[in-house]
Design an enzyme around this catalytic site. Structure first.
Site, PDB file in Angstrom:
ATOM      1  N   PRO A  87       0.639  -1.109  -0.020  1.00 27.95           N
ATOM      2  CA  PRO A  87      -0.122  -0.155   0.047  1.00 27.95           C
ATOM      3  C   PRO A  87       0.883   1.196   0.002  1.00 27.95           C
ATOM      4  O   PRO A  87       1.899   1.279   0.546  1.00 27.95           O
ATOM      5  CB  PRO A  87      -0.847  -0.080   1.292  1.00 27.95           C
ATOM      6  CG  PRO A  87      -0.340  -1.095   1.966  1.00 27.95           C
ATOM      7  CD  PRO A  87       0.527  -2.089   1.158  1.00 27.95           C
ATOM      8  N   ASN A  88       0.431   2.161  -0.898  1.00 28.59           N
ATOM      9  CA  ASN A  88       0.975   3.446  -0.869  1.00 28.59           C
ATOM     10  C   ASN A  88       2.197   3.581  -1.793  1.00 28.59           C
ATOM     11  O   ASN A  88       2.630   4.642  -1.820  1.00 28.59           O
ATOM     12  CB  ASN A  88       0.922   4.286   0.259  1.00 28.59           C
ATOM     13  CG  ASN A  88      -0.457   4.113   1.058  1.00 28.59           C
ATOM     14  OD1 ASN A  88      -1.487   4.801   0.539  1.00 28.59           O
ATOM     15  ND2 ASN A  88      -0.430   3.696   2.437  1.00 28.59           N
ATOM     16  N   ARG A 128       4.672  11.029  -2.371  1.00 23.63           N
ATOM     17  CA  ARG A 128       4.298  10.717  -0.862  1.00 23.63           C
ATOM     18  C   ARG A 128       5.399  10.952  -0.014  1.00 23.63           C
ATOM     19  O   ARG A 128       6.557  10.149   0.027  1.00 23.63           O
ATOM     20  CB  ARG A 128       3.859   9.422  -0.567  1.00 23.63           C
ATOM     21  CG  ARG A 128       3.221   9.368   0.713  1.00 23.63           C
ATOM     22  CD  ARG A 128       2.561   7.718   1.141  1.00 23.63           C
ATOM     23  NE  ARG A 128       2.523   7.624   2.589  1.00 23.63           N
ATOM     24  CZ  ARG A 128       2.948   6.378   3.004  1.00 23.63           C
ATOM     25  NH1 ARG A 128       3.667   5.490   2.059  1.00 23.63           N
ATOM     26  NH2 ARG A 128       3.128   6.056   4.232  1.00 23.63           N
ATOM     27  N   TYR A 153      10.911   8.949   1.943  1.00 20.58           N
ATOM     28  CA  TYR A 153      10.946   7.860   0.649  1.00 20.58           C
ATOM     29  C   TYR A 153      11.895   8.325  -0.422  1.00 20.58           C
ATOM     30  O   TYR A 153      11.968   7.701  -1.436  1.00 20.58           O
ATOM     31  CB  TYR A 153       9.374   7.498   0.393  1.00 20.58           C
ATOM     32  CG  TYR A 153       8.827   6.939   1.740  1.00 20.58           C
ATOM     33  CD1 TYR A 153       9.180   5.852   2.186  1.00 20.58           C
ATOM     34  CD2 TYR A 153       7.883   7.518   2.075  1.00 20.58           C
ATOM     35  CE1 TYR A 153       8.470   5.210   3.422  1.00 20.58           C
ATOM     36  CE2 TYR A 153       7.030   6.921   3.214  1.00 20.58           C
ATOM     37  CZ  TYR A 153       7.474   5.839   3.922  1.00 20.58           C
ATOM     38  OH  TYR A 153       6.779   5.393   4.802  1.00 20.58           O
ATOM     39  N   ASN A 206       8.187  -5.384  -0.544  1.00 18.50           N
ATOM     40  CA  ASN A 206       8.140  -4.226   0.332  1.00 18.50           C
ATOM     41  C   ASN A 206       6.638  -4.082   0.474  1.00 18.50           C
ATOM     42  O   ASN A 206       5.941  -3.677  -0.326  1.00 18.50           O
ATOM     43  CB  ASN A 206       8.530  -2.934  -0.415  1.00 18.50           C
ATOM     44  CG  ASN A 206       8.485  -1.657   0.664  1.00 18.50           C
ATOM     45  OD1 ASN A 206       7.604  -1.987   1.600  1.00 18.50           O
ATOM     46  ND2 ASN A 206       9.235  -0.721   0.178  1.00 18.50           N
ATOM     47  N   ALA A 237       2.860  -0.774   4.656  1.00 16.61           N
ATOM     48  CA  ALA A 237       2.245  -1.085   6.275  1.00 16.61           C
ATOM     49  C   ALA A 237       1.625  -2.540   6.453  1.00 16.61           C
ATOM     50  O   ALA A 237       1.610  -2.664   7.482  1.00 16.61           O
ATOM     51  CB  ALA A 237       0.892  -0.224   6.433  1.00 16.61           C
ATOM     52  N   HIS A 260       3.831  -4.877   9.169  1.00 16.84           N
ATOM     53  CA  HIS A 260       3.440  -4.895  10.669  1.00 16.84           C
ATOM     54  C   HIS A 260       2.343  -5.384  10.937  1.00 16.84           C
ATOM     55  O   HIS A 260       1.867  -5.664  12.028  1.00 16.84           O
ATOM     56  CB  HIS A 260       3.482  -3.259  11.070  1.00 16.84           C
ATOM     57  CG  HIS A 260       4.581  -2.579  10.475  1.00 16.84           C
ATOM     58  ND1 HIS A 260       6.049  -2.696  10.517  1.00 16.84           N
ATOM     59  CD2 HIS A 260       4.378  -1.535   9.480  1.00 16.84           C
ATOM     60  CE1 HIS A 260       6.418  -1.924   9.856  1.00 16.84           C
ATOM     61  NE2 HIS A 260       5.676  -1.350   9.318  1.00 16.84           N
ATOM     62  N   ASP A 297       1.581 -16.052   5.863  1.00 13.78           N
ATOM     63  CA  ASP A 297       1.358 -17.496   5.532  1.00 13.78           C
ATOM     64  C   ASP A 297       1.336 -17.621   3.775  1.00 13.78           C
ATOM     65  O   ASP A 297       2.075 -18.860   3.596  1.00 13.78           O
ATOM     66  CB  ASP A 297      -0.164 -17.567   6.055  1.00 13.78           C
ATOM     67  CG  ASP A 297      -0.329 -17.705   7.341  1.00 13.78           C
ATOM     68  OD1 ASP A 297       0.726 -17.902   7.875  1.00 13.78           O
ATOM     69  OD2 ASP A 297      -1.479 -17.754   7.946  1.00 13.78           O
ATOM     70  N   GLU A 312      12.762  -9.050   1.623  1.00 15.36           N
ATOM     71  CA  GLU A 312      12.317  -7.934   2.129  1.00 15.36           C
ATOM     72  C   GLU A 312      13.045  -6.886   2.158  1.00 15.36           C
ATOM     73  O   GLU A 312      14.229  -6.662   2.517  1.00 15.36           O
ATOM     74  CB  GLU A 312      11.669  -8.347   3.641  1.00 15.36           C
ATOM     75  CG  GLU A 312      10.979  -7.345   4.375  1.00 15.36           C
ATOM     76  CD  GLU A 312      10.575  -7.487   5.888  1.00 15.36           C
ATOM     77  OE1 GLU A 312       9.982  -6.784   6.367  1.00 15.36           O
ATOM     78  OE2 GLU A 312      11.094  -8.664   6.324  1.00 15.36           O
ATOM     79  N   HIS A 350      12.597  -2.354   2.800  1.00 17.44           N
ATOM     80  CA  HIS A 350      12.152  -1.296   3.238  1.00 17.44           C
ATOM     81  C   HIS A 350      12.992  -0.026   2.842  1.00 17.44           C
ATOM     82  O   HIS A 350      14.334   0.023   3.278  1.00 17.44           O
ATOM     83  CB  HIS A 350      11.883  -1.179   4.918  1.00 17.44           C
ATOM     84  CG  HIS A 350      10.955  -2.274   5.257  1.00 17.44           C
ATOM     85  ND1 HIS A 350       9.745  -2.272   5.114  1.00 17.44           N
ATOM     86  CD2 HIS A 350      11.337  -3.527   5.615  1.00 17.44           C
ATOM     87  CE1 HIS A 350       9.254  -3.373   5.369  1.00 17.44           C
ATOM     88  NE2 HIS A 350      10.070  -4.236   5.829  1.00 17.44           N
ATOM     89  N   ILE A 351      12.273   1.108   2.290  1.00 15.99           N
ATOM     90  CA  ILE A 351      13.139   2.074   2.064  1.00 15.99           C
ATOM     91  C   ILE A 351      13.589   2.953   3.075  1.00 15.99           C
ATOM     92  O   ILE A 351      14.893   3.378   3.033  1.00 15.99           O
ATOM     93  CB  ILE A 351      12.130   3.033   0.882  1.00 15.99           C
ATOM     94  CG1 ILE A 351      11.817   2.164  -0.364  1.00 15.99           C
ATOM     95  CG2 ILE A 351      12.900   4.301   0.736  1.00 15.99           C
ATOM     96  CD1 ILE A 351      10.722   2.945  -1.347  1.00 15.99           C
ATOM     97  N   SER A 352      12.807   3.252   3.939  1.00 14.50           N
ATOM     98  CA  SER A 352      13.320   3.981   5.107  1.00 14.50           C
ATOM     99  C   SER A 352      13.906   3.081   6.135  1.00 14.50           C
ATOM    100  O   SER A 352      13.906   1.858   6.319  1.00 14.50           O
ATOM    101  CB  SER A 352      12.209   4.965   5.746  1.00 14.50           C
ATOM    102  OG  SER A 352      11.189   3.818   6.240  1.00 14.50           O
ATOM    103  N   ARG A 354      11.884   5.038  13.129  1.00 20.11           N
ATOM    104  CA  ARG A 354      10.739   5.674  13.187  1.00 20.11           C
ATOM    105  C   ARG A 354       9.945   5.113  14.450  1.00 20.11           C
ATOM    106  O   ARG A 354      10.417   4.639  15.213  1.00 20.11           O
ATOM    107  CB  ARG A 354       9.911   5.293  11.766  1.00 20.11           C
ATOM    108  CG  ARG A 354      11.000   5.788  10.712  1.00 20.11           C
ATOM    109  CD  ARG A 354      10.323   5.472   9.229  1.00 20.11           C
ATOM    110  NE  ARG A 354       9.333   6.176   9.154  1.00 20.11           N
ATOM    111  CZ  ARG A 354       8.063   6.067   8.157  1.00 20.11           C
ATOM    112  NH1 ARG A 354       8.634   4.943   7.301  1.00 20.11           N
ATOM    113  NH2 ARG A 354       7.090   6.474   8.229  1.00 20.11           N
ATOM    114  N   ARG A 382       6.442   0.379  13.836  1.00 19.85           N
ATOM    115  CA  ARG A 382       7.061   0.026  12.621  1.00 19.85           C
ATOM    116  C   ARG A 382       8.456  -1.199  12.886  1.00 19.85           C
ATOM    117  O   ARG A 382       8.937  -1.385  11.906  1.00 19.85           O
ATOM    118  CB  ARG A 382       7.559   1.041  11.877  1.00 19.85           C
ATOM    119  CG  ARG A 382       6.517   2.070  11.440  1.00 19.85           C
ATOM    120  CD  ARG A 382       6.963   3.028  10.410  1.00 19.85           C
ATOM    121  NE  ARG A 382       6.110   4.226  10.164  1.00 19.85           N
ATOM    122  CZ  ARG A 382       5.040   4.216   9.234  1.00 19.85           C
ATOM    123  NH1 ARG A 382       5.047   2.982   8.712  1.00 19.85           N
ATOM    124  NH2 ARG A 382       4.242   5.023   8.997  1.00 19.85           N
TER     125      ARG A 382
END
Length: 143
Positions: free
Chosen positions: A10-11, A18, A23, A73, A76, A79, A86, A97, A99-101, A106, A110
């Site tokens: 998402p996003n 954004r 990001y 990635n 959200a 978490h 699964d 996996e 994650h950009i940030s 944070r 997270r």
């Protein structure tokens, strides 16, 4: 030709627009182009993005037996989604996996990732270069 699947949650369709202070200014198209450039000869790269958990799960299911690895990635859903975990547990090729940030600098919510329980590698805080490193690692593992 073996295919590496890049999944974004998402996003991430708003990447570059954004919260660029977190990001960056690069877009999802930039990410995919970098991954295609990073993939070894003989590997192709496909991309999937959804804001819907079920669609991500369906895409992971469809990747079973048809791809040589997933770079994910989950946004959200990292978490919150045991269901994505699964689905990844039912996938029998490498999972990286991304994650950009730097999520550990944070908000505390997270700091936990369900996906990490399945991931063969985790890249955090490298910006979009994390996708590049993950793509190269999938090539090594699947090669």
């Amino acid at each position: 030709m073996p295919e590496i699947l890049i999944i974004n949650g998402p996003n991430l369709n708003l990447l570059g627009k954004r919260e660029p202070e977190i990001y960056g200014h690069e877009t999802l198209e930039d990410v995919v182009a970098l991954c295609r450039d990073a993939a070894d000869d003989g590997f192709s790269v496909a991309q999937f993005q959804s804001n819907h958990e079920g669609e991500i799960i369906d895409r992971i299911h469809a990747a079973r037996g048809t791809t040589c690895g997933i770079v994910i990635n989950p946004g959200a859903f990292t978490h919150t989604s045991i269901a994505i975990l699964d689905a990844l547990n039912a996938y029998d090729a490498p999972v990286m996996e991304v994650h950009i940030s730097q999520v550990h600098k944070r908000e505390s919510f997270r700091h936990h990732s369900y996906v990490s329980h399945r991931a063969d590698g985790i890249l955090v805080g490298l910006g979009i270069e994390g996708y590049v490193a993950a793509t190269r690692r999938i090539c090594q593992l699947a090669g």
